[in-house]
Design an enzyme around this catalytic site. Structure first.
Site, PDB file in Angstrom:
ATOM      1  CE  LYS A   1      54.798  44.946  42.842  1.00 49.31           C
ATOM      2  NZ  LYS A   1      55.403  43.656  43.204  1.00 49.31           N
TER       3      LYS A   1
ATOM      4  CG  ASP B   1      52.664  42.218  41.301  1.00 47.34           C
ATOM      5  OD1 ASP B   1      53.372  41.624  42.117  1.00 47.34           O
ATOM      6  OD2 ASP B   1      51.520  42.630  41.606  1.00 47.34           O
TER       7      ASP B   1
HETATM    8  P1  NDP Z   1      48.794  36.628  38.473  1.00 48.70           P
HETATM    9  O1  NDP Z   1      48.102  37.784  37.846  1.00 48.70           O
HETATM   10  O2  NDP Z   1      49.552  35.694  37.612  1.00 48.70           O
HETATM   11  O3  NDP Z   1      47.756  35.773  39.327  1.00 48.70           O
HETATM   12  C1  NDP Z   1      47.006  36.366  40.339  1.00 48.70           C
HETATM   13  C2  NDP Z   1      45.997  35.354  40.842  1.00 48.70           C
HETATM   14  O4  NDP Z   1      45.350  35.882  41.992  1.00 48.70           O
HETATM   15  C3  NDP Z   1      44.902  35.059  39.830  1.00 48.70           C
HETATM   16  O5  NDP Z   1      44.413  33.757  40.036  1.00 48.70           O
HETATM   17  C4  NDP Z   1      43.856  36.103  40.207  1.00 48.70           C
HETATM   18  O6  NDP Z   1      42.537  35.763  39.826  1.00 48.70           O
HETATM   19  C5  NDP Z   1      43.970  36.112  41.716  1.00 48.70           C
HETATM   20  N1  NDP Z   1      43.593  37.427  42.239  1.00 48.70           N
HETATM   21  C6  NDP Z   1      44.120  38.630  41.892  1.00 48.70           C
HETATM   22  N2  NDP Z   1      43.496  39.615  42.556  1.00 48.70           N
HETATM   23  C7  NDP Z   1      42.577  39.019  43.326  1.00 48.70           C
HETATM   24  C8  NDP Z   1      41.611  39.502  44.249  1.00 48.70           C
HETATM   25  N3  NDP Z   1      41.501  40.817  44.490  1.00 48.70           N
HETATM   26  N4  NDP Z   1      40.831  38.595  44.892  1.00 48.70           N
HETATM   27  C9  NDP Z   1      40.956  37.270  44.638  1.00 48.70           C
HETATM   28  N5  NDP Z   1      41.841  36.748  43.771  1.00 48.70           N
HETATM   29  C10 NDP Z   1      42.636  37.613  43.136  1.00 48.70           C
HETATM   30  O7  NDP Z   1      49.749  37.282  39.594  1.00 48.70           O
HETATM   31  P2  NDP Z   1      50.996  36.611  40.337  1.00 48.70           P
HETATM   32  O8  NDP Z   1      50.781  35.168  40.505  1.00 48.70           O
HETATM   33  O9  NDP Z   1      52.215  37.101  39.676  1.00 48.70           O
HETATM   34  O10 NDP Z   1      50.934  37.351  41.757  1.00 48.70           O
HETATM   35  C11 NDP Z   1      50.205  36.819  42.865  1.00 48.70           C
HETATM   36  C12 NDP Z   1      50.712  37.444  44.145  1.00 48.70           C
HETATM   37  O11 NDP Z   1      52.111  37.151  44.297  1.00 48.70           O
HETATM   38  C13 NDP Z   1      50.616  38.976  44.235  1.00 48.70           C
HETATM   39  O12 NDP Z   1      50.386  39.351  45.576  1.00 48.70           O
HETATM   40  C14 NDP Z   1      52.016  39.427  43.818  1.00 48.70           C
HETATM   41  O13 NDP Z   1      52.323  40.721  44.316  1.00 48.70           O
HETATM   42  C15 NDP Z   1      52.841  38.351  44.489  1.00 48.70           C
HETATM   43  N6  NDP Z   1      54.183  38.175  43.960  1.00 48.70           N
HETATM   44  C16 NDP Z   1      54.391  37.869  42.644  1.00 48.70           C
HETATM   45  C17 NDP Z   1      55.672  37.659  42.176  1.00 48.70           C
HETATM   46  C18 NDP Z   1      55.932  37.212  40.790  1.00 48.70           C
HETATM   47  O14 NDP Z   1      57.098  36.862  40.495  1.00 48.70           O
HETATM   48  N7  NDP Z   1      54.967  37.169  39.897  1.00 48.70           N
HETATM   49  C19 NDP Z   1      56.850  37.850  43.054  1.00 48.70           C
HETATM   50  C20 NDP Z   1      56.516  38.081  44.438  1.00 48.70           C
HETATM   51  C21 NDP Z   1      55.226  38.264  44.852  1.00 48.70           C
HETATM   52  P3  NDP Z   1      41.897  36.355  38.463  1.00 48.70           P
HETATM   53  O15 NDP Z   1      42.519  35.540  37.374  1.00 48.70           O
HETATM   54  O16 NDP Z   1      40.446  36.179  38.624  1.00 48.70           O
HETATM   55  O17 NDP Z   1      42.313  37.800  38.406  1.00 48.70           O
END
Ligand code: NDP
Length: 444
Positions: free
Chosen positions: A124, A164
């Protein structure tokens, strides 16, 4: 091995890394019995070798903002374990990124990747760069500066990064472009690439869709179906959007989504049209979820998470530790029967205990969200073969991988009383594969 002693040893050697300790603690507790039934593991000190990353690269990233100011951020790549394949794992750009968070993610990724049955080790990376409010040009300059350092540590058979939090198709494009220029080769060193330059169809959808496929498998063990169920989703990024898309298409009712400022509650359910609005708002306008409530006249709660709303199923898809023990109890009191994690480690240890004690269907992220890295693995295969598969083909493979992960969890996680502990199932299954590979490869 005594899991408490091992954990205390790691805490002593690596203090101030609470997320890393949390992730290790959960895995150690569930593999202790299996580990101790193999004395040869202890002889080769397998447990410490599996908990401590192979290496961590950290570096300064220097870039210039739109006002001509020279800025610095920290960049990292945690290469955790490559026993079963090249390092593989996403890159996160978020102000909260530090070594502890990336160590926990790389550790989890190692077990997740083993579960997919594809040959990928765990890694990561990321930066404490905050992409919010930055212009396209600033994002591009930052991505280029980040890769100027990272490129020498990655490669198609060495380490293959993906997206991510804060890293989607746009950022992968800028990073891949810079990598290609420096490495002077057009190889599959990143996944999540655009379709025009080697990306796989279905990669953007894969994590969310895969989580829903896993949820369907869990529900089926109790003779339940998704249709008509009310679902709370957190987040509104890549994972949340495609989780919602698949749920809606299968007849479930999605009532919440969120971002880091707050959540919306739409009791009528988010429809396909409303989801299109969210996708445009988040992916193109880069706006806030609050604007959904203003447009559709529903409730918006600032500074809160959605777990107080009544639902049958919760799918946390934002970030780590976003459901605490009290919120878990509220979900249970409101009749929640299943939690399937799109995010990595979104439930605190207290929340996990509450779900397991209540004997609901509870899928940890390393099993439920493995669809993303699985399709990344399929993207690597297509790149090596210089081929491109149809959406249908990739989706079918994704479904069968998620079914396989579910079967492994059932195999290793079914308790004497018949309850399937998916946490134990995922951890034991992933551990055995990596441990066996490490044993066969000698002391390294
Ligand atoms: P994105 O950046 O596309 O979306 C993240 C979302 O979560 C946004 O709505 C963001 O809000 C919100 N968010 C991020 N940090 C916080 C926080 N500290 N508190 C509250 N809301 C938060 O990321 P992904 O959708 O890709 O990833 C989401 C999760 O899924 C993560 O845990 C990631 O590790 C996991 N994941 C992702 C994969 C992938 O293929 N993308 C694969 C496997 C797991 P805002 O817009 O305000 O930042």
């Amino acid at each position: 091995m005594n899991s408490t002693e091992v954990l205390n040893g790691l805490i002593r050697r690596f203090p101030n890394e609470p997320e890393y300790h949390q992730a290790v603690s959960e895995v150690l507790a569930s593999i202790e019995d299996v580990y101790n039934s193999h004395p040869e593991f202890e002889e080769y000190n397998l447990i410490e070798r599996l908990c401590i990353p192979d290496r961590i690269v950290s570096f300064r990233v220097t870039w210039t903002d739109d006002y001509g100011r020279v800025r610095t951020n920290m960049g990292y790549r945690v290469q955790h374990n490559c026993a079963i394949g090249p390092y593989k794992g996403g890159i996160r750009f978020h102000a909260s990124v530090n070594q502890s968070i990336l160590k926990f993610l790389a550790f989890e990724q190692t077990f997740k990747n083993a579960l997919t049955t594809l040959p990928m080790g765990g890694a990561k990376g990321g930066s404490d760069f905050n992409p919010k409010g930055k212009s396209d040009d600033e994002i591009m300059r930052f991505c280029q500066a980040f890769i100027l350092e990272l490129w020498r540590h990655i490669g198609p058979e060495t380490d293959v990064p993906a997206g991510d939090i804060g890293v989607g198709g746009r950022e992968i494009g800028y990073m891949f472009g810079m990598y290609k220029k420096l490495a002077r080769e057009h190889t599959g060193t990143f996944t999540g690439k655009g379709i025009t330059y080697g990306g796989s169809l279905m990669r953007p959808e894969a994590t969310g869709y895969g989580n829903v496929y896993f949820l369907q498998q869990m529900l089926a063990t109790r003779g339940l179906e998704l249709e008509g169920k009310t679902v709370c989703i957190s987040g509104s990024g890549n994972v949340a959007q495609y989780t919602a898309e698949k749920l809606i298409s299968l007849g479930a009712k999605v009532v919440t989504m969120s971002d880091s400022n707050g959540y919306i509650y739409d009791p009528d359910g988010i429809t396909r049209e409303k989801l299109d609005y969210i996708m445009h708002l988040k992916n193109v306008e880069r706006g806030r979820i609050r604007e959904y409530a203003e447009k559709y006249g529903c409730k918006y709660v600032e500074g809160a998470r959605p777990w107080g709303e009544k639902c049958d199923i919760a799918m946390p898809s934002a970030t780590q530790n976003e459901i605490n023990g009290d919120e878990a109890k509220t979900l249970l009191a409101n009749g929640c029967i299943a939690v399937s994690e799109g995010a990595n480690m979104p439930s605190t240890p207290e929340a996990v205990d509450a779900f397991l004690n209540a004997r609901i269907l509870y899928a940890p992220g390393k099993a439920a969200n493995a669809g993303g890295v699985s399709v990344s693995g399929l993207e690597m295969t297509q790149n090596s073969q210089k081929l491109s598969w149809s959406s249908e083909e990739v989706d079918n493979r994704l479904k069968s991988i998620m079914e396989n992960i579910h079967s492994q969890c059932v195999k290793y996680g079914t308790q004497a009383d018949g309850y399937v502990n998916y946490v134990k199932g995922a951890n034991v299954s992933g551990f055995m594969k990596v441990a066996t590979a490490m044993m066969e490869q000698g002391i390294l």
